[in-house]
Design an enzyme around this catalytic site. Structure first.
Site, PDB file in Angstrom:
ATOM      1  CD  GLU A 171      34.676  39.859  37.716  1.00 44.56           C
ATOM      2  OE1 GLU A 171      35.532  40.020  38.619  1.00 44.56           O
ATOM      3  OE2 GLU A 171      34.417  38.762  37.215  1.00 44.56           O
ATOM      4  CE  LYS A 218      34.561  32.157  35.888  1.00 40.17           C
ATOM      5  NZ  LYS A 218      33.794  33.407  35.679  1.00 40.17           N
ATOM      6  CB  THR A 254      41.720  38.281  34.152  1.00 42.11           C
ATOM      7  OG1 THR A 254      41.231  36.989  34.524  1.00 42.11           O
ATOM      8  CG2 THR A 254      40.989  39.353  34.949  1.00 42.11           C
ATOM      9  CD  GLU A 290      24.045  37.399  35.636  1.00 41.08           C
ATOM     10  OE1 GLU A 290      23.163  37.795  36.423  1.00 41.08           O
ATOM     11  OE2 GLU A 290      25.185  37.884  35.594  1.00 41.08           O
TER      12      GLU A 290
END
Length: 394
Positions: free
Chosen positions: A181, A233, A237, A338
């Site tokens: 990201e 989550k 990060t 993905e």
């Protein structure tokens, strides 16, 4: 005095000048700027106490006029001679978290990523939820677990339940994943009740970083209904140590993809805030994906406008991330869920079939963007290694 050699093709030249917080052996953290493969101590070169502090927050709060003035003074200084004791080799410094993180929000702004996950999680339904093309979907993350590149990640533990299992179990996540990201950092705050419009984006945003929003997909899958991500989550990060100033990204500004239906008025603006940024994802040293930020449906200006439209204040040090960046092709997918299609289609990494992250794996995500005159602007990288859950006594 010394002169810094800046190669013509360096992604960290005069057109970039990213800020970070560094220290050398026996010294306290302070603000520096990267120039080629050197770090310049701004508390010395500019002689301002605001750069002697262990975060960028006080400087960021000063606003665009102060940012522009400092940038011009830095450029003028590094073009000439600077005090030798203000310059350190990049290899000789320790990098720290560049900001004190106020709040952390993660969006879900890639249509390709949202569509792929919709097909994986809801194969019998439309891949995009009805709200997705009307607003930038996001969730509030955990500011206290934002960490700087180079900090190892301990495999998280939590509840998991496979569809076939009669009850949940507890233990280390078996599906630790990445999310490539970009993150954007608020410099100038807003008052409670005020709204930041898309065209006011540059008045508030200081710069951008590369983000890896680590995910535990098995924990996430069991917990996220009905309120969304939480423990899957919140464990870590990672962000890159260098904050690329918004001013360095002028040449990278582009239109977003066509937004249909047209967004509501509060999400519209006259300025272009799509960004042509190219990312790379390396898994144990092997390039496995090239996510293109240019394909992101929602712009960061729209994300900030949506964040404040209900009257929520923006604060200095707020970090909001784009969500996983994925493109149209398989080799442009920014998450391994993905890339391996939920684990059903392993990718080869150094000769071995791989799906999700194993202990000892190392991930490096880097980014570059167009600069003036055909140059490239470097963001640096965000890098971390996965440690076993047992190393935390779990």
């Amino acid at each position: 005095m010394t002169v810094i050699d800046i190669p013509a093709d360096s992604p960290f030249g005069i057109d970039n000048l990213p800020y970070g917080v560094f220290s050398t052996a026996g010294s306290a953290p302070r603000v520096g700027v990267r120039v080629a493969d050197k770090v310049v101590d701004l508390s010395v070169v500019l002689g301002d106490e605001v750069f002697a502090r262990p975060s960028l927050n006080d400087f960021m709060a000063l606003g665009p006029q102060a940012w522009a003035s400092a940038r011009a003074r830095i450029a003028a200084s590094v073009r000439g001679e600077v005090p030798a004791h203000a310059v350190a080799d990049l290899a000789d410094v320790a990098m720290h978290l560049p900001i004190e993180v106020a709040d952390y929000v993660d969006f879900y702004a890639s249509e390709q990523h949202a569509t792929n996950l919709g097909r994986l999680f809801r194969p019998d339904s439309a891949p995009l939820m009805p709200n997705w093309k009307h607003l930038p979907v996001g969730y509030h993350g955990r500011a206290g677990t934002v960490i700087v590149s180079g900090t190892d990640i301990v495999r998280p533990c939590g509840q998991r339940k496979s569809p076939a299992a009669p009850a949940p179990s507890f233990g280390p996540s078996q599906r630790v994943d990445i999310e490539a990201e970009l993150g954007f950092i608020v410099g100038v705050p807003s008052e409670p009740g005020a709204v930041i419009t898309p065209d006011e984006f540059a008045e508030h945003i200081f710069g951008a970083v590369v983000v890896n929003d680590w995910s535990a997909r098995d924990i996430q899958a069991w917990e996220y209904v009905p309120l969304g991500p939480f423990l899957g989550k919140s464990f870590a990060t990672s962000i890159s140590p260098w904050v690329v100033p918004l001013a360095a990204l002028e040449a990278a500004r582009i239109d977003t993809p066509v937004q249909d239906p047209e967004p509501l008025p509060y999400l519209r603006g006259d300025q272009k805030w799509g960004l042509d940024v190219d990312l790379t994802v390396e898994w144990n040293g092997q390039l496995v994906s090239r996510p293109p930020y240019a394909q992101m449906y929602w712009s960061p200006a729209q994300m900030l406008a949506h964040t404040t439209i209900n009257g929520a204040a923006a604060r200095t040090g707020d970090l909001f991330a784009s969500g996983t960046i994925s493109g149209d092709r398989k080799d442009q997918r920014g998450a391994f869920i993905e890339l391996t299609w939920g684990g059903a289609e392993p990718v080869e990494v150094n000769g071995e079939p791989r799906t999700f992250l194993e202990d000892g794996d190392e991930i490096a995500i880097a980014a570059t963007a167009p600069g003036p005159g055909g140059s490239r602007i470097g963001f640096g990288e965000v890098r971390a290694r996965i440690l076993p859950a047992t190393q935390a006594g779990r």
